[in-house]
Design an enzyme around this catalytic site. Structure first.
Site, short mmCIF file in Angstrom:
data_model
loop_
_atom_site.label_atom_id
_atom_site.label_comp_id
_atom_site.label_asym_id
_atom_site.label_seq_id
_atom_site.Cartn_x
_atom_site.Cartn_y
_atom_site.Cartn_z
N ASP A 26 0.84 -1.20 0.00
CA ASP A 26 0.00 0.00 0.00
C ASP A 26 0.88 1.25 0.00
OD1 ASP A 26 -2.31 1.43 0.01
OD2 ASP A 26 -2.91 0.93 2.06
N HIS A 43 3.26 2.83 -8.86
CA HIS A 43 3.09 1.38 -9.09
C HIS A 43 4.34 0.79 -9.73
CE1 HIS A 43 -0.95 1.72 -7.74
NE2 HIS A 43 -1.46 2.29 -8.81
N LEU A 137 11.29 -20.98 -3.93
CA LEU A 137 10.31 -20.03 -3.38
C LEU A 137 9.08 -20.03 -4.26
CD1 LEU A 137 9.69 -17.34 -1.58
CD2 LEU A 137 10.50 -16.13 -3.60
C1 FPP Z 1 -1.65 0.06 -3.42
O1 FPP Z 1 -1.23 1.39 -3.45
C2 FPP Z 1 -1.11 -0.68 -4.57
C3 FPP Z 1 -1.85 -1.31 -5.51
C4 FPP Z 1 -3.32 -1.35 -5.48
C5 FPP Z 1 -1.22 -1.99 -6.66
C6 FPP Z 1 0.03 -2.71 -6.34
C7 FPP Z 1 0.56 -3.34 -7.56
C8 FPP Z 1 1.85 -3.36 -7.90
C9 FPP Z 1 2.94 -2.80 -7.11
C10 FPP Z 1 2.20 -4.03 -9.17
C11 FPP Z 1 2.55 -5.45 -8.81
C12 FPP Z 1 3.10 -6.16 -9.97
C13 FPP Z 1 3.54 -7.42 -9.89
C14 FPP Z 1 4.11 -8.07 -11.07
C15 FPP Z 1 3.49 -8.17 -8.64
P1 FPP Z 1 -2.33 2.51 -3.66
O2 FPP Z 1 -2.49 2.74 -5.11
O3 FPP Z 1 -3.59 2.12 -2.95
O4 FPP Z 1 -1.62 3.72 -2.96
P2 FPP Z 1 -2.31 4.88 -2.10
O5 FPP Z 1 -2.99 4.21 -0.94
O6 FPP Z 1 -1.15 5.70 -1.70
O7 FPP Z 1 -3.26 5.59 -3.01
#
Ligand code: FPP
Length: 245
Positions: A26, A43, A137
Site C-alpha cells: 500500500d 506502481h 520459493l
Molecule cells: C496500493 O497502493 C497498490 C496497488 C493497489 C497496486 C500494487 C501493484 C503493484 C505494485 C504491481 C505489482 C506487480 C507485480 C508483477 C506483482 P495505492 O495505489 O492504494 O496507494 P495509495 O494508498 O497511496 O493511493
C-alpha cells in the site's frame, strides 16, 4: 571440567524465519504524489519493491512470498489506472520469467481470472506452467482477489460436490479450507501492510486467522530489504500460541 561446546548447524538457526510471508502493498499512489507524479509512477516503483523482496525472501529461505496486487474492489478505480496496472503486470511477468527460472522461483497467480484480458491470462498461464517445478520459493500474486470471494467460491464448490454425491450440503471448516484457492499453500505466518493503514481490506480473511500482523508507515515503493528485515526481526520476537496457553 572443560565447558561443553555445542555446535548448532546453520539449518537449525532458521527456526524463526516464517514459511509464508504475505504483503498488502500500500502507498504507491501517495509515494508518487509526494514526487509530483501520476499514480502509475508509484506502481512502477512498487514492482521494483516486489523484485527486491522476492530476492530477499530467497536469501532468507522463506518458502512462500505472496502479495496483494489487485483487489476485487480495485476494479472501481479509474480505467487508466487499471489499464496501466494490468500493462505493468504483463511487462513484469515477461521481464521476470527468465529470472524466476534462474532462481528456482515458482510463479503463481490467484484470483478471479474472468475479468482479466486474454493476453494477460495467457501470459500468466505460460509463466505458471514454465515455473511449476521450481522449489526455492513460491511467489504468489493475488490478482482480482478478495477474501469474501474466496470463501464463497469454496463454499459453493463443497455444496456442489455434496449435491452431486447425493449428500446433505453442509460445510465443515476442513472442507471449506480444502476448497479455498490457497488450499495447497500454508496459511501466512506473517502479514505485512505498508503505508500506515491498519486493516485487512478483504484480503485472505480465512487464512489469516492466526497470522502475525506487522504494520509499518513506510510506503510500498520504499519497502526494500532493510524494511523487510525489520519485519522479520519483529516476527522473530513474537510468541505464537494459536489459542493455546
Ligand atoms: C496500493 O497502493 C497498490 C496497488 C493497489 C497496486 C500494487 C501493484 C503493484 C505494485 C504491481 C505489482 C506487480 C507485480 C508483477 C506483482 P495505492 O495505489 O492504494 O496507494 P495509495 O494508498 O497511496 O493511493
Amino acid at each position: 571440567m572443560r565447558p561443553i561446546c555445542i555446535i548448532v548447524p546453520m539449518t537449525e538457526v532458521k527456526i524463526s524465519v516464517p514459511e509464508h510471508v504475505t504483503v498488502i502493498m500500500d502507498g504507491n499512489g501517495r509515494w508518487a504524489k509526494l514526487r509530483g507524479q501520476e499514480r502509475l509512477y508509484g506502481h512502477k516503483e512498487g514492482v521494483e519493491s516486489v523484485r527486491a523482496c522476492t530476492e530477499f525472501a530467497v536469501e532468507k529461505g522463506i518458502k512462500y512470498l505472496s502479495v496483494f496486487a489487485f483487489s476485487e474492489e480495485n476494479w472501481d478505480r479509474p480505467v487508466e489506472e487499471i489499464e496501466g496496472l494490468m500493462q505493468l503486470m504483463l511487462m513484469a511477468i515477461t521481464k521476470e520469467t527468465p529470472l524466476f527460472q534462474k532462481n528456482g522461483i515458482r510463479f503463481r497467480v490467484i484470483g478471479d481470472f474472468s475479468r482479466l484480458s486474454d493476453k494477460l491470462r495467457g501470459e500468466i498461464d505460460d509463466c505458471m506452467k514454465l515455473t511449476e517445478d521450481n522449489t526455492n520459493l513460491q511467489l504468489i500474486i493475488f490478482l482480482s482477489y478478495s477474501g469474501k470471494w474466496d470463501i464463497v467460491q469454496a463454499a459453493n464448490k463443497v455444496v456442489e460436490k455434496k449435491l452431486q454425491a447425493g449428500e446433505i450440503p453442509q460445510v465443515t471448516a476442513q472442507e471449506l479450507h480444502a476448497n479455498l484457492s490457497t488450499a495447497d499453500i500454508p496459511d501466512p505466518d506473517l502479514l505485512i501492510r505498508t503505508s500506515g493503514e491498519q486493516r485487512i481490506s478483504n484480503y485472505m480473511l480465512w487464512q489469516t486467522a492466526y497470522t502475525e500482523y506487522y504494520f509499518t508507515e513506510v510506503l510500498w515503493p520504499d519497502f526494500r530489504k532493510t524494511e523487510f528485515q525489520k519485519a522479520l526481526d519483529a516476527y522473530a520476537k513474537r510468541e505464537r500460541r494459536f489459542g493455546k496457553v
